[in-house]
Structure formats: C-alpha cells, structure tokens
Write a protein that holds these residues in place. Sequence first.
Motif, PDB file in Angstrom:
ATOM      1  N   SER A   1     -14.097  18.801 -12.318  1.00 42.52           N
ATOM      2  CA  SER A   1     -13.145  17.810 -12.832  1.00 42.52           C
ATOM      3  C   SER A   1     -13.816  16.450 -12.992  1.00 42.52           C
ATOM      4  CB  SER A   1     -11.955  17.676 -11.880  1.00 42.52           C
ATOM      5  OG  SER A   1     -11.252  18.886 -11.774  1.00 42.52           O
ATOM      6  N   PRO A   2     -13.490  15.721 -14.063  1.00 43.10           N
ATOM      7  CA  PRO A   2     -14.004  14.349 -14.189  1.00 43.10           C
ATOM      8  C   PRO A   2     -13.430  13.476 -13.082  1.00 43.10           C
ATOM      9  CG  PRO A   2     -12.272  14.749 -15.788  1.00 43.10           C
ATOM     10  CD  PRO A   2     -12.566  16.072 -15.141  1.00 43.10           C
ATOM     11  N   ARG A   3     -14.164  12.441 -12.704  1.00 44.92           N
ATOM     12  CA  ARG A   3     -13.764  11.602 -11.580  1.00 44.92           C
ATOM     13  C   ARG A   3     -13.424  10.192 -12.046  1.00 44.92           C
ATOM     14  NH1 ARG A   3     -15.408  13.576  -6.344  1.00 44.92           N
ATOM     15  NH2 ARG A   3     -16.154  15.719  -6.571  1.00 44.92           N
ATOM     16  N   ILE A   4     -12.393   9.639 -11.406  1.00 44.54           N
ATOM     17  CA  ILE A   4     -11.953   8.283 -11.737  1.00 44.54           C
ATOM     18  C   ILE A   4     -11.643   7.536 -10.445  1.00 44.54           C
ATOM     19  CG2 ILE A   4      -9.527   9.011 -12.006  1.00 44.54           C
ATOM     20  CD1 ILE A   4      -9.271   6.846 -14.186  1.00 44.54           C
ATOM     21  N   VAL A   5     -11.991   6.253 -10.412  1.00 51.37           N
ATOM     22  CA  VAL A   5     -11.654   5.370  -9.297  1.00 51.37           C
ATOM     23  C   VAL A   5     -10.501   4.480  -9.736  1.00 51.37           C
ATOM     24  CG1 VAL A   5     -12.439   3.409  -7.904  1.00 51.37           C
ATOM     25  CG2 VAL A   5     -13.929   5.399  -8.235  1.00 51.37           C
ATOM     26  N   VAL A   6      -9.459   4.387  -8.919  1.00 51.11           N
ATOM     27  CA  VAL A   6      -8.272   3.587  -9.220  1.00 51.11           C
ATOM     28  C   VAL A   6      -8.117   2.519  -8.141  1.00 51.11           C
ATOM     29  CG1 VAL A   6      -5.779   3.608  -9.572  1.00 51.11           C
ATOM     30  CG2 VAL A   6      -7.164   5.544 -10.351  1.00 51.11           C
ATOM     31  N   ALA A   7      -7.830   1.275  -8.557  1.00 51.73           N
ATOM     32  CA  ALA A   7      -7.684   0.185  -7.593  1.00 51.73           C
ATOM     33  C   ALA A   7      -6.975  -0.982  -8.261  1.00 51.73           C
ATOM     34  CB  ALA A   7      -9.057  -0.258  -7.075  1.00 51.73           C
ATOM     35  N   THR A   8      -6.690  -2.018  -7.482  1.00 51.77           N
ATOM     36  CA  THR A   8      -6.329  -3.310  -8.053  1.00 51.77           C
ATOM     37  C   THR A   8      -7.419  -4.302  -7.655  1.00 51.77           C
ATOM     38  OG1 THR A   8      -5.081  -4.285  -6.208  1.00 51.77           O
ATOM     39  CG2 THR A   8      -3.905  -2.748  -7.623  1.00 51.77           C
ATOM     40  N   PRO A   9      -7.815  -5.206  -8.564  1.00 50.54           N
ATOM     41  CA  PRO A   9      -8.918  -6.118  -8.262  1.00 50.54           C
ATOM     42  C   PRO A   9      -8.548  -7.167  -7.225  1.00 50.54           C
ATOM     43  CG  PRO A   9      -7.970  -6.620 -10.403  1.00 50.54           C
ATOM     44  CD  PRO A   9      -7.307  -5.363  -9.929  1.00 50.54           C
ATOM     45  N   SER A  10      -9.540  -7.866  -6.773  1.00 51.58           N
ATOM     46  CA  SER A  10      -9.356  -8.889  -5.756  1.00 51.58           C
ATOM     47  C   SER A  10      -8.263  -9.871  -6.166  1.00 51.58           C
ATOM     48  CB  SER A  10     -10.675  -9.638  -5.544  1.00 51.58           C
ATOM     49  OG  SER A  10     -10.545 -10.618  -4.550  1.00 51.58           O
ATOM     50  N   GLY A  11      -7.330 -10.156  -5.240  1.00 44.61           N
ATOM     51  CA  GLY A  11      -6.224 -11.067  -5.503  1.00 44.61           C
ATOM     52  C   GLY A  11      -4.969 -10.383  -6.002  1.00 44.61           C
ATOM     53  N   GLN A  12      -5.067  -9.120  -6.394  1.00 41.98           N
ATOM     54  CA  GLN A  12      -3.917  -8.366  -6.886  1.00 41.98           C
ATOM     55  C   GLN A  12      -3.397  -7.467  -5.765  1.00 41.98           C
ATOM     56  OE1 GLN A  12      -2.477  -8.333 -10.220  1.00 41.98           O
ATOM     57  NE2 GLN A  12      -3.619 -10.257 -10.312  1.00 41.98           N
ATOM     58  N   ARG A  13      -2.245  -7.833  -5.197  1.00 46.03           N
ATOM     59  CA  ARG A  13      -1.757  -7.156  -3.995  1.00 46.03           C
ATOM     60  C   ARG A  13      -0.581  -6.221  -4.256  1.00 46.03           C
ATOM     61  NH1 ARG A  13      -3.231 -12.374  -2.583  1.00 46.03           N
ATOM     62  NH2 ARG A  13      -4.858 -12.489  -0.984  1.00 46.03           N
ATOM     63  N   HIS A  14      -0.185  -6.084  -5.519  1.00 53.82           N
ATOM     64  CA  HIS A  14       0.926  -5.182  -5.855  1.00 53.82           C
ATOM     65  C   HIS A  14       0.335  -3.869  -6.359  1.00 53.82           C
ATOM     66  CE1 HIS A  14       4.210  -8.161  -5.474  1.00 53.82           C
ATOM     67  NE2 HIS A  14       3.232  -9.004  -5.767  1.00 53.82           N
ATOM     68  N   GLY A  15       0.469  -2.811  -5.565  1.00 51.49           N
ATOM     69  CA  GLY A  15      -0.254  -1.586  -5.853  1.00 51.49           C
ATOM     70  C   GLY A  15       0.543  -0.445  -6.433  1.00 51.49           C
ATOM     71  N   ILE A  16       1.852  -0.628  -6.722  1.00 46.04           N
ATOM     72  CA  ILE A  16       2.631   0.508  -7.205  1.00 46.04           C
ATOM     73  C   ILE A  16       2.147   0.971  -8.572  1.00 46.04           C
ATOM     74  CG2 ILE A  16       4.426  -0.930  -8.247  1.00 46.04           C
ATOM     75  CD1 ILE A  16       4.831   2.497  -6.465  1.00 46.04           C
ATOM     76  N   GLY A  17       1.698   0.019  -9.414  1.00 49.35           N
ATOM     77  CA  GLY A  17       1.164   0.406 -10.722  1.00 49.35           C
ATOM     78  C   GLY A  17      -0.056   1.285 -10.583  1.00 49.35           C
ATOM     79  N   ALA A  18      -0.943   0.945  -9.650  1.00 51.20           N
ATOM     80  CA  ALA A  18      -2.130   1.759  -9.415  1.00 51.20           C
ATOM     81  C   ALA A  18      -1.740   3.142  -8.904  1.00 51.20           C
ATOM     82  CB  ALA A  18      -3.049   1.054  -8.433  1.00 51.20           C
ATOM     83  N   THR A  19      -0.690   3.211  -8.094  1.00 51.89           N
ATOM     84  CA  THR A  19      -0.225   4.510  -7.604  1.00 51.89           C
ATOM     85  C   THR A  19       0.245   5.396  -8.754  1.00 51.89           C
ATOM     86  OG1 THR A  19       0.446   3.569  -5.478  1.00 51.89           O
ATOM     87  CG2 THR A  19       1.466   5.648  -6.113  1.00 51.89           C
ATOM     88  N   LEU A  20       0.975   4.818  -9.696  1.00 55.77           N
ATOM     89  CA  LEU A  20       1.432   5.572 -10.863  1.00 55.77           C
ATOM     90  C   LEU A  20       0.255   6.015 -11.723  1.00 55.77           C
ATOM     91  CD1 LEU A  20       4.498   3.345 -11.811  1.00 55.77           C
ATOM     92  CD2 LEU A  20       4.575   5.599 -10.735  1.00 55.77           C
ATOM     93  N   VAL A  21      -0.743   5.145 -11.863  1.00 57.56           N
ATOM     94  CA  VAL A  21      -1.946   5.487 -12.632  1.00 57.56           C
ATOM     95  C   VAL A  21      -2.691   6.639 -11.962  1.00 57.56           C
ATOM     96  CG1 VAL A  21      -4.251   4.657 -13.261  1.00 57.56           C
ATOM     97  CG2 VAL A  21      -2.242   3.249 -13.737  1.00 57.56           C
ATOM     98  N   ALA A  22      -2.856   6.552 -10.643  1.00 57.51           N
ATOM     99  CA  ALA A  22      -3.575   7.593  -9.924  1.00 57.51           C
ATOM    100  C   ALA A  22      -2.886   8.951 -10.082  1.00 57.51           C
ATOM    101  CB  ALA A  22      -3.682   7.224  -8.446  1.00 57.51           C
ATOM    102  N   ALA A  23      -1.564   8.969  -9.963  1.00 60.61           N
ATOM    103  CA  ALA A  23      -0.828  10.227 -10.102  1.00 60.61           C
ATOM    104  C   ALA A  23      -0.947  10.772 -11.524  1.00 60.61           C
ATOM    105  CB  ALA A  23       0.635  10.015  -9.737  1.00 60.61           C
TER     106      ALA A  23
END
Length: 322
Positions: A195-217
């Motif tokens: 499987s191809p691999r992807i790293v998901v995160a929010t950059p420094s200073g961005q503390r709202h992570g629900i969008g990243a959770t939706l992206v990861a799923a």
Amino acid sequence: MSDRNHESESKRHPIQVVSRRSGLSPDVLRAWEKRYGLVSPERSAGGRRLYSDSDVERLRLVREAVSGGRRVGQLADLSVDELAALVEEDRREAAAPLPAGPTREDQVEPAGYLTECLDAVRALDGDWLRTLFGRAVISLNPNTFIDSVATPLMHEIGQLWAEGRLTPGHEHLASMAIRATLAEVAAALQPSNGSPRIVVATPSGQRHGIGATLVAATAQLEGWFVTHLGEDLPAADIARAADQCDARAVALSITYPADDPNVVNELRMLRQALSNGVDILVGGQAVDCYSEALTAAGARKIDTLSELRAALREINGSSSQS
C-alpha cells in the motif's frame, strides 16, 4: 375515566425517575421534548418537570424504535398504541433471518442523521451520538458518513459556536465521538504490504485536528497506509516521519488561525526538507488564506474530500507507472 386511566395520565414522575425508566438521559429528554414535542410534562409548584406513566411508556417505546434504526421525527406523531405496534414489528423483523439482498428500503438519508446528531451534540449525549454515528457508518457506508454527516456536522457546530449558541465542550464531544468512530472503521481495514504510504498532521500552531482525522480516515479507505501524527507539529518532525515511513505524500489540515505567518514558514521548510517525489496536500477551512504559500511550496490545495480521493488516486497511479 377509570382510576387506572387517571393514574396513567397523572403527572407525578420527576425527570430523574423518567430517565431511569425510559433509558434516556435528562438532556436527551429535554432535547426531544423541545424539538419534537414527544411529551408535554407539567411543572410542580417548584418548577420541576413532572411526567405521567403514559409519558414514560411513550418515551420508552420511542427509545427502542430509535435504537432499532428509526428516526425520532418519524415517530413524533404516533400514539402509544401505534408506537407499541411498530416496536413489536421491529422485534419480529430483528428475530427473523436476514435476507440475502439489501436489508432495508427505508434507509435514513444523511440529512436525517445530521439532524439527530446535532440534537445529540446539543444535549451533550456522547452515547447517543456514538450510536447514531455507528448506524450511519453501516447504513450509508464510511465515505458517505465522512462526507455527508461528520464533515457538515463539524462545520455546523463551528458556525453555532461562532454565534455563541454552542460551547467548546459541544465541539470537543463531537470531535471525540468522530475520532472514536473512525478509529473503529480504521481498525477493520488491513492495508497490504504494497500500500502507498501517507503522513497526516497539522502544522505547527494548528491545534484543531478533526480535519486531519477525517483526512486520515479517507486516505485509509482509499487503501493507503496512514501515519497520523496529530496536531501542532513542526515541519522538521513531519518531514522526518515521512522519510522514515517512505511516504508518497504528506497531507496537512489548516483550520485556525487563518492568518498565521508561521504556517507560511512551516510550508516552506517542509518542502525543503521533503524529497522531491513526495507530494504535499493541504486542506482545511483556512486553506484559501494560504494560496500563495501553497504555490511557493509546490503544494496542492484540496478543497473537498472528493478532491483528496482524486489526488490520492492520481498519485498512486503515477507511482505505479514509474
């Protein structure tokens, strides 16, 4: 009216008793009463809600019908006898062997789930919200749940929060329920070794992570092996993780604040630290505010999860052909 009927209609039960007997939390009782008018309690001299035996039975039947997959709005106008007949029908159906084809013709539409999920959030009832999420994932499929329930729900909560009609506690409760639901979905997925691999995160200073959770799923549902790093990470750490994982792409979520110069610097440093073959995908509610920085970093702006799916398929396709 007989004495028995009079007793059944007498408003004498406080909300704590009704909650225990019906299986509904006091917050849900109040929310259903206000939105759907399921029952009409009276008030004691001290202002406490008082319910009758008939109210309790009605609420108990509605709870069972909702647990079986029906919407509260479809039940609000039914009498106690009609509710009892409907629940009995559902019990018989649940006990019968499942058909080979599609199970129900009266599947709840995403808008119906969205309405009831917002009711659960207003009532701060995490158990009810998780139940609704679980039913929506099964009924709609995970991608439709993400696109048509989870994402618009968080947008609506954000808007109501901005208007002062919901609190941060409501947002946190919804975020936790979405994370837990998507974690269960992800646990059922087993990406293959290739499987191809992807790293998901929010950059420094961005503390709202629900969008990243939706992206990861979403990426995992597309067959990617996801390394979800969480929120507020420096570019160097994200790049190091991408290198260690041999990631084909990095996905970032940018939500708030919308004018943070630090994000511009982080994007620039991330591009410099990543290998040239690693794509940077950036989405989130504040992404339009960083268009110039995205262009300078050679990053792709992703406006919707549908665009994310298309980008992931394109990246995976080009990787397979190289």
